[in-house]
Design a protein around this motif. Structure first.
Motif, short mmCIF file in Angstrom:
data_model
loop_
_atom_site.label_atom_id
_atom_site.label_comp_id
_atom_site.label_asym_id
_atom_site.label_seq_id
_atom_site.Cartn_x
_atom_site.Cartn_y
_atom_site.Cartn_z
N ALA A 77 0.80 -1.23 0.00
CA ALA A 77 0.00 0.00 0.00
C ALA A 77 0.84 1.29 0.00
N PRO A 78 1.84 1.46 0.89
CA PRO A 78 2.57 2.75 0.90
C PRO A 78 3.21 3.07 -0.44
N GLY A 79 3.81 2.06 -1.07
CA GLY A 79 4.45 2.28 -2.36
C GLY A 79 3.43 2.70 -3.41
N LEU A 80 2.28 1.99 -3.41
CA LEU A 80 1.24 2.31 -4.41
C LEU A 80 0.70 3.72 -4.19
N VAL A 81 0.49 4.07 -2.91
CA VAL A 81 -0.03 5.42 -2.61
C VAL A 81 0.94 6.48 -3.14
N LEU A 82 2.24 6.27 -2.90
CA LEU A 82 3.23 7.27 -3.36
C LEU A 82 3.16 7.43 -4.88
N ILE A 83 3.11 6.27 -5.59
CA ILE A 83 3.10 6.35 -7.06
C ILE A 83 1.85 7.08 -7.54
N VAL A 84 0.70 6.74 -6.92
CA VAL A 84 -0.56 7.34 -7.38
C VAL A 84 -0.56 8.85 -7.08
N VAL A 85 -0.09 9.22 -5.89
CA VAL A 85 -0.09 10.65 -5.53
C VAL A 85 0.86 11.43 -6.45
N LEU A 86 2.10 10.94 -6.61
CA LEU A 86 3.06 11.65 -7.47
C LEU A 86 2.57 11.63 -8.92
N GLY A 87 1.98 10.49 -9.33
CA GLY A 87 1.45 10.40 -10.69
C GLY A 87 0.37 11.45 -10.90
N GLY A 88 -0.48 11.63 -9.88
CA GLY A 88 -1.55 12.64 -9.97
C GLY A 88 -0.97 14.04 -10.12
N VAL A 89 0.12 14.31 -9.37
CA VAL A 89 0.77 15.62 -9.47
C VAL A 89 1.29 15.83 -10.89
N GLY A 90 1.89 14.77 -11.44
CA GLY A 90 2.43 14.86 -12.81
C GLY A 90 1.32 15.13 -13.82
N VAL A 91 0.21 14.40 -13.71
CA VAL A 91 -0.91 14.59 -14.65
C VAL A 91 -1.44 16.02 -14.51
N ALA A 92 -1.59 16.48 -13.28
CA ALA A 92 -2.12 17.84 -13.06
C ALA A 92 -1.19 18.87 -13.70
N ALA A 93 0.13 18.68 -13.53
CA ALA A 93 1.09 19.65 -14.08
C ALA A 93 1.01 19.67 -15.61
N VAL A 94 0.86 18.49 -16.21
CA VAL A 94 0.80 18.43 -17.68
C VAL A 94 -0.51 19.06 -18.18
N LEU A 95 -1.61 18.77 -17.46
CA LEU A 95 -2.90 19.34 -17.89
C LEU A 95 -2.90 20.86 -17.75
N GLY A 96 -2.05 21.39 -16.86
CA GLY A 96 -1.99 22.83 -16.65
C GLY A 96 -1.25 23.56 -17.74
N ARG A 97 -0.65 22.82 -18.67
CA ARG A 97 0.10 23.49 -19.74
C ARG A 97 -0.79 23.75 -20.94
N SER A 98 -0.55 24.90 -21.56
CA SER A 98 -1.39 25.28 -22.69
C SER A 98 -0.75 24.91 -24.02
#
Ligand SMILES: Nc1nc2c(c(=O)[nH]1)N[C@H]1C(S)=C(S)[C@@H](COP(=O)(O)O)O[C@H]1N2
Ligand SMILES: [Mo]
Length: 508
Positions: A77-98
């Motif tokens: 669980a801890p490893g999966l949570v880290l990947i999902v949280v960081l992955g979410g940050v990455g997706v959000a950062a990419v979606l924020g680009r125009s």
């Protein structure tokens, strides 16, 4: 972590460097950093600020990965949570680009999926190894011979081999992606531009244009030495074939120009001094080049600027924007350029290839958009450029300033006379006088270099007799309007640093 990041880098080779989750998060950090943090980063790391940011991110991600791996001893669980949280940050950062196409989010989405798959696989192998170890009798395991045998069990070996394989694989994939990205497409396009011969050449540079022998910079800065400031974490790579410039907004007719359209126009070469609003008093962020390109005035007149428009918002392929007064761009005396070359060469990639703006007399952040692809004729009331909501002025003419280049700070001198020399600039106005004083004494006029253009810096030099001990020299510039550089100290925000440059030195 390595596999996730490497897969993101590899896919981003095909979907644009900015779509890499690592780069997108780094770029978001730069965009969201408050002005004091940005000032600190430029002050402390200069042009290495981006390398420092990426290294810092690598250290933080490695530490998080180690921590999550350690916490995952009892369950994944801890490893999966880290990947999902960081992955979410990455997706959000990419979606924020125009600036990304429809495939933009692919790298950021695939990256955590690869991370989950590799982590699950390695975790399974590790769990089997640990289970095998626990199954062994602890008393028997205390025997060194049996312990050695246990350590050699295939489960352990398989886990270690798989981990090493994943790490090496990630390294190969990341380096391979880098090699693919640098495959030279854009360099080849730059080489193919051919000689840039101006129809209107720049003025000849007389021998007395600098005092380089006395320690000033040369009148023209080598392209490799030209200061570099931008928010681009990776240098945008845009080929001449993919480039076009759109002029729209408050215009009579929208215009779209290809690189070939620009090349067909007569080229004009002009020496221009460019400087950054973040240049501190005495600082290095100033350079001069013979820029070559087409007058922006002609391009704007072709589109027809409608009455009421007072700003041109220029946008880079990476989303950076600058807001420039329409007046400055239409002023034939100022001579703003859509530049495609510097010192006879096509623009270097990091200075905006294939095309950028250069406007004499305005700080870079309000005028000098690199990798420019869009000019919107608008108003200051309607649109704010990149640095304006971040604490910088919407209008920012370059201030009349001087800098002491020699003697260097804390120099040790054994002569009875000191040569003091430096630069002064007041682009569009021109420098008419530089005064220098030693140890707070009377101001004395310095000798000026031959003036080449009012749009560039001018060198100065003088000499003072000196006795043993510590001394201070200061300088101040006066421009053709009669304005003298103020001694009032100000930091770079909101519209450029002021104060008198001073240098301490010691005579033996
Ligand atoms: N695309 C883009 N253009 C940009 C910037 C940027 O961050 N992105 N920075 C501006 C700033 S703040 C300055 S001072 C000049 C510096 O140009 P140079 O790097 O060629 O010296 O570019 C300007 N053009
Ligand atoms: Mo700047």
């Amino acid at each position: 972590m390595g596999s996730a990041l490497a897969s993101g880098q590899l896919i981003a080779v095909f979907t644009g460097a900015g779509s890499s989750p690592l780069v997108a998060v780094g770029a978001a950090v730069i965009d969201l950093a408050p002005a004091p943090v940005k000032e600190f980063a430029i002050g402390a790391f200069g042009t290495h600020d981006k390398a420092v940011l990426l290294s810092g991110m690598a250290v933080v991600l490695t530490a998080l990965a180690i921590l999550a791996g350690w916490l995952s001893r009892r369950g994944r669980a801890p490893g999966l949570v880290l990947i999902v949280v960081l992955g979410g940050v990455g997706v959000a950062a990419v979606l924020g680009r125009s600036d990304l196409g429809r495939l933009g989010p692919v790298a950021a989405v695939v990256s955590p999926l690869v991370g989950v798959a590799v982590f699950g696989w390695l975790h399974g192998l590790a769990a089997r190894w640990i289970a095998a170890r626990a199954a062994a009798d602890p008393e028997l395991a205390a025997d060194p011979e049996i312990a050695a045998d246990l350590a050699a069990r295939p489960d352990r070996r398989r886990f270690l081999r798989a981990s090493a394989g994943a790490a090496v694989g990630a390294g190969v994939v990341a380096l391979g992606g880098q090699a693919l990205a640098d495959d030279g497409d854009v360099e080849a396009a730059r080489d193919a531009v051919g000689p840039l011969v101006p129809a209107v050449p720049a003025p000849a540079i007389p021998r007395g244009a600098d005092f380089a022998a006395d320690g000033t910079p040369t009148y023209l800065t080598d392209n490799a030495d030209f200061y570099r400031i931008d928010i681009a974490l990776t240098v945008p790579r845009i080929s001449t074939a993919d480039w076009s410039l759109r002029i729209h907004g408050m215009v009579d007719r929208e215009v779209r120009l290809s690189y070939a359209d620009i090349r067909r126009r007569p080229l004009v070469a002009r020496p221009i001094t460019l400087t950054c609003v973040s240049n501190p008093v005495g600082g290095p962020y100033i350079s001069t080049s013979e820029f070559i390109g087409v007058p922006l005035r002609d391009l704007l007149l072709a589109a027809g600027v409608r009455p009421g428009a007072d700003q041109v918002l220029s946008t880079s392929v990476d989303g950076f924007t600058a807001g420039t007064p329409v007046d400055a761009l239409l002023d034939p005396d100022r001579g703003a350029l859509l530049a495609i070359g510097m010192n006879g060469q096509p623009l270097p990639l990091e200075h905006g290839f294939p095309a950028r703006l250069v406007v004499p007399g305005l700080y870079g952040y309000v005028s000098a958009t690199k990798w420019v692809v869009d000019l919107e004729v608008t108003t200051f009331a309607a649109k704010q450029a990149y640095w304006v909501p971040r604490g910088y002025a919407a209008r920012a003419p370059i201030k009349t300033e001087s800098r002491i280049d020699t003697p260097g700070p804390y120099a040790l001198i054994s002569a009875r006379e000191v040569v003091v020399a430096g630069i002064a600039w007041a682009p569009t106005k021109g420098i008419v006088r530089v005064d220098v004083r030693i140890d707070g004494g009377p101001w004395q006029p310095a000798e000026l270099s031959t003036e080449v253009s009012q749009n560039t810096w001018r060198m100065w030099r003088t000499r003072f007799p000196v006795g043993p001990g510590t001394h201070t020299v200061e300088s101040r510039a006066t421009d053709a309007t009669g304005y003298t550089q103020t001694e009032r100290r100000a930091g770079d925000a909101p519209d450029g640093a002021t104060g008198l440059p001073s240098v301490f030195f010691t005579v033996r």
